[in-house]
Scaffold this motif. Structure first.
Motif, PDB file in Angstrom:
ATOM      1  N   GLU A  60      -1.373   9.445   3.890  1.00 45.96           N
ATOM      2  CA  GLU A  60      -0.444   8.317   3.725  1.00 45.96           C
ATOM      3  C   GLU A  60       0.057   8.207   2.282  1.00 45.96           C
ATOM      4  O   GLU A  60       1.043   7.512   2.021  1.00 45.96           O
ATOM      5  CB  GLU A  60      -1.129   7.005   4.143  1.00 45.96           C
ATOM      6  N   TYR A  62     -11.304   8.451   4.772  1.00 45.65           N
ATOM      7  CA  TYR A  62     -10.082   8.748   4.020  1.00 45.65           C
ATOM      8  C   TYR A  62     -10.234   9.919   3.058  1.00 45.65           C
ATOM      9  O   TYR A  62      -9.272  10.623   2.768  1.00 45.65           O
ATOM     10  CB  TYR A  62      -9.628   7.509   3.232  1.00 45.65           C
ATOM     11  N   HIS A  80       0.835  -1.215   0.000  1.00 45.01           N
ATOM     12  CA  HIS A  80       0.000   0.000   0.000  1.00 45.01           C
ATOM     13  C   HIS A  80       0.866   1.260   0.000  1.00 45.01           C
ATOM     14  O   HIS A  80       0.484   2.284  -0.556  1.00 45.01           O
ATOM     15  CB  HIS A  80      -0.903   0.031   1.238  1.00 45.01           C
ATOM     16  N   TYR A 111      -5.508   6.767   0.403  1.00 47.64           N
ATOM     17  CA  TYR A 111      -5.412   6.875   1.865  1.00 47.64           C
ATOM     18  C   TYR A 111      -4.867   8.222   2.344  1.00 47.64           C
ATOM     19  O   TYR A 111      -3.897   8.288   3.093  1.00 47.64           O
ATOM     20  CB  TYR A 111      -4.597   5.704   2.425  1.00 47.64           C
ATOM     21  N   SER A 112      -5.495   9.293   1.904  1.00 41.47           N
ATOM     22  CA  SER A 112      -5.208  10.685   2.292  1.00 41.47           C
ATOM     23  C   SER A 112      -3.722  10.943   2.520  1.00 41.47           C
ATOM     24  O   SER A 112      -2.910  10.723   1.629  1.00 41.47           O
ATOM     25  CB  SER A 112      -6.083  11.130   3.473  1.00 41.47           C
ATOM     26  N   THR A 154      -3.518   0.640  -3.960  1.00 45.11           N
ATOM     27  CA  THR A 154      -4.507  -0.297  -3.403  1.00 45.11           C
ATOM     28  C   THR A 154      -4.227  -1.709  -3.928  1.00 45.11           C
ATOM     29  O   THR A 154      -3.089  -2.057  -4.204  1.00 45.11           O
ATOM     30  CB  THR A 154      -5.953   0.166  -3.716  1.00 45.11           C
TER      31      THR A 154
END
Length: 506
Positions: free
Chosen positions: A446, A425, A279, A443-444, A468
């Motif tokens: 991240e 998110y 990820h 994931y914002s 993803t």
């Protein structure tokens, strides 16, 4: 007949991740596999067992998440996205672990993530959504899984434990050896640790407590959230002061306890952070996660290989990241002479850069994973959170130095065009700036990890397709009596191999 079933899941481990491990073992100049003939445990089990291929889509969609996928191989029925232990219509579905219990067998779950995380949860909990980790903890306890070893203490302690002045907080500090962050994520006053003790579980919070734990039921919670990542594990493995058990050590203890039941056992072991590194588009960490999982496979294979009563299944829930080594137009090889006849009077001059073996050692030598690098950066005073500071942290902890311009690209943000108010998110108005396939980086904040992974890709000869999952079919390896394992040697959906495993256990 099969008495014991062991399922080992490399979360996010597609053929690409197996390929990364294999390339490192075979070609890294200083590979830790040199003394083992450059052969991984993964290669050994493939040679000894039956090799198949599993596709894993959740019900009615093209791509699965970990919860639906784990539910599918725990139950043998199709599940909807993000569901835990239920079928696609939302009804509770019986799992292989619950079947094992009915047969009088012992049961165990081991993971390097959290005990309430999607993969372990799917074997012994039944919830509408994977995020209900507080409820999942109650399900796991009510299901009385005999051995539970993982992280995620935060979902097992009452909300009062967060108060640093409370007696409970102090008591937990003492019991955990002062090494764990004591903070609850529960919204109630239930102390699941106390409830576990009433159900005769031995509790363990450190490596030595795990070693000393007696009896047939153990609940071991060794971290606030996820357990140490692969790089941390590699760097501390031989430290005499290490207090957290490794994935292999947890698995050893689980086998030791569960195998005392003469009716047999069911055990699921998850190398869950392969997925997390995928990820994050973090190749160095992903390599260490594969090493961690491979070391655990080695132990399980040695334990099981001479037995005719044990089925070991090694597979994955999906692939994460769309990773690969790739050739590029950067840094072309200098033409050179070759001794062969066909090159008399001619230089060896490949058109492109096909990647050199020293990249593999450099990946291994990474000192911090990308989340820890960004945590260091975020801890700086705001005035010092500059591209230059990020360059310094990255270049100190990895062997692929970045430039100031590249650091600036990692830190760049833009308006979030997919903003959804209140979304876990997508609820942020600004988002890290991704230049291609941006829809697949979800994931914002991240996503900064991924931007770092993509910036260094040109130095590593690595590429990533997404932040993803992909629906790439994953390896499926079955080791055990040939009359049982033969059926695994084909292309099948995860629900099908799950049904074979459940049937073998019965």
């Amino acid at each position: 007949t099969i008495k014991n079933v062991i399922i080992m899941i490399g979360d996010g481990m597609g053929p690409q991740q197996v390929g990364l491990l294999n390339s490192y073992a075979k070609y890294a100049p200083n590979s830790i596999y040199k003394a083992k003939g450059r052969t991984t445990a993964m290669e050994k089990v493939m040679a000894a067992g039956t090799l198949g291929y599993a596709y894993h889509e959740a019900a009615n969609v093209l791509v699965t998440d970990s919860a639906a996928s784990a539910t599918q191989f725990a139950t043998g029925v199709h599940a909807g996205s993000e569901m835990i232990g239920c079928d696609q219509f939302g009804d509770s579905a019986k799992t292989i672990l619950e079947t094992a219990k009915e047969l009088g067998k012992s049961t165990g779950l081991v993971s390097d993530t959290r005990m309430t995380h999607a993969t372990p949860a799917a074997f012994a909990a039944h919830q509408s959504h994977r995020s209900k980790e507080n409820e999942i903890a109650i399900d796991l306890l009510n299901n009385e899984v005999d051995v539970m070893l993982s992280g995620g203490l935060r979902h097992w302690i009452p909300t009062e434990a967060s108060d640093k002045n409370s007696a409970l907080h102090q008591q937990l500090k003492t019991r955990t050896g002062g090494k764990l962050k004591i903070k609850s994520k529960r919204k109630d006053s239930r102390n699941l640790l106390a409830e576990a003790e009433k159900k005769h579980y031995a509790l363990a919070f450190t490596k030595s407590q795990l070693k000393q734990a007696k009896g047939s039921k153990i609940l071991g919670l060794f971290s606030y959230s996820g357990m140490p990542n692969g790089i941390q594990e590699t760097l501390t493995k031989n430290d005499p002061n290490r207090t957290i058990p490794t994935l292999k050590e947890m698995t050893m203890k689980a086998l030791d306890v569960l195998s005392k039941n003469n009716k047999g056992f069911f055990l699921m072991v998850e190398g869950g952070q392969i997925d997390w590194a995928g990820h994050n588009n973090d190749v160095g960490t992903m390599l260490h996660e594969m090493l961690k999982f491979d070391e655990t496979i080695e132990y399980v294979y040695e334990w099981a290989k001479n037995r005719d009563d044990t089925l070991v299944i090694i597979s994955a829930d999906h692939e994460t990241g769309g990773f690969g080594f790739s050739y590029s137009r950067r840094n072309l090889l200098e033409p050179k002479d070759l001794p062969g006849n066909l090159f008399k009077g001619e230089k060896f001059r490949p058109n492109f850069n096909f990647g050199s073996y020293d990249i593999l050692d450099k990946l291994y030598n990474q000192k911090l994973d990308y989340p820890d690098i960004m945590t260091q950066f975020d801890a700086l005073p705001p005035s010092q959170q500059t591209p230059d500071s990020l360059v310094e942290i990255v270049n100190k902890n990895t062997q692929f130095p970045i430039t100031q311009a590249e650091a600036a690209a990692v830190l760049a943000t833009e308006e979030n065009e997919y903003y959804v108010a209140g979304h876990q998110y997508l609820g942020a108005k600004t988002f890290p700036k991704v230049h291609d396939f941006k829809e697949f980086y979800v994931y914002s904040n991240e996503v900064r990890y991924d931007l770092l992974g993509r910036v260094v890709g040109k130095y590593q000869n690595t590429v990533w397709a997404t932040g993803t999952h992909t629906n790439t079919p994953v390896p499926l390896i079955a080791v055990g009596p040939k009359n049982v394992t033969a059926q695994f040697g084909k292309m099948m959906h995860t629900t099908e191999w799950a049904q074979y495993a459940i049937k073998a256990l019965r």
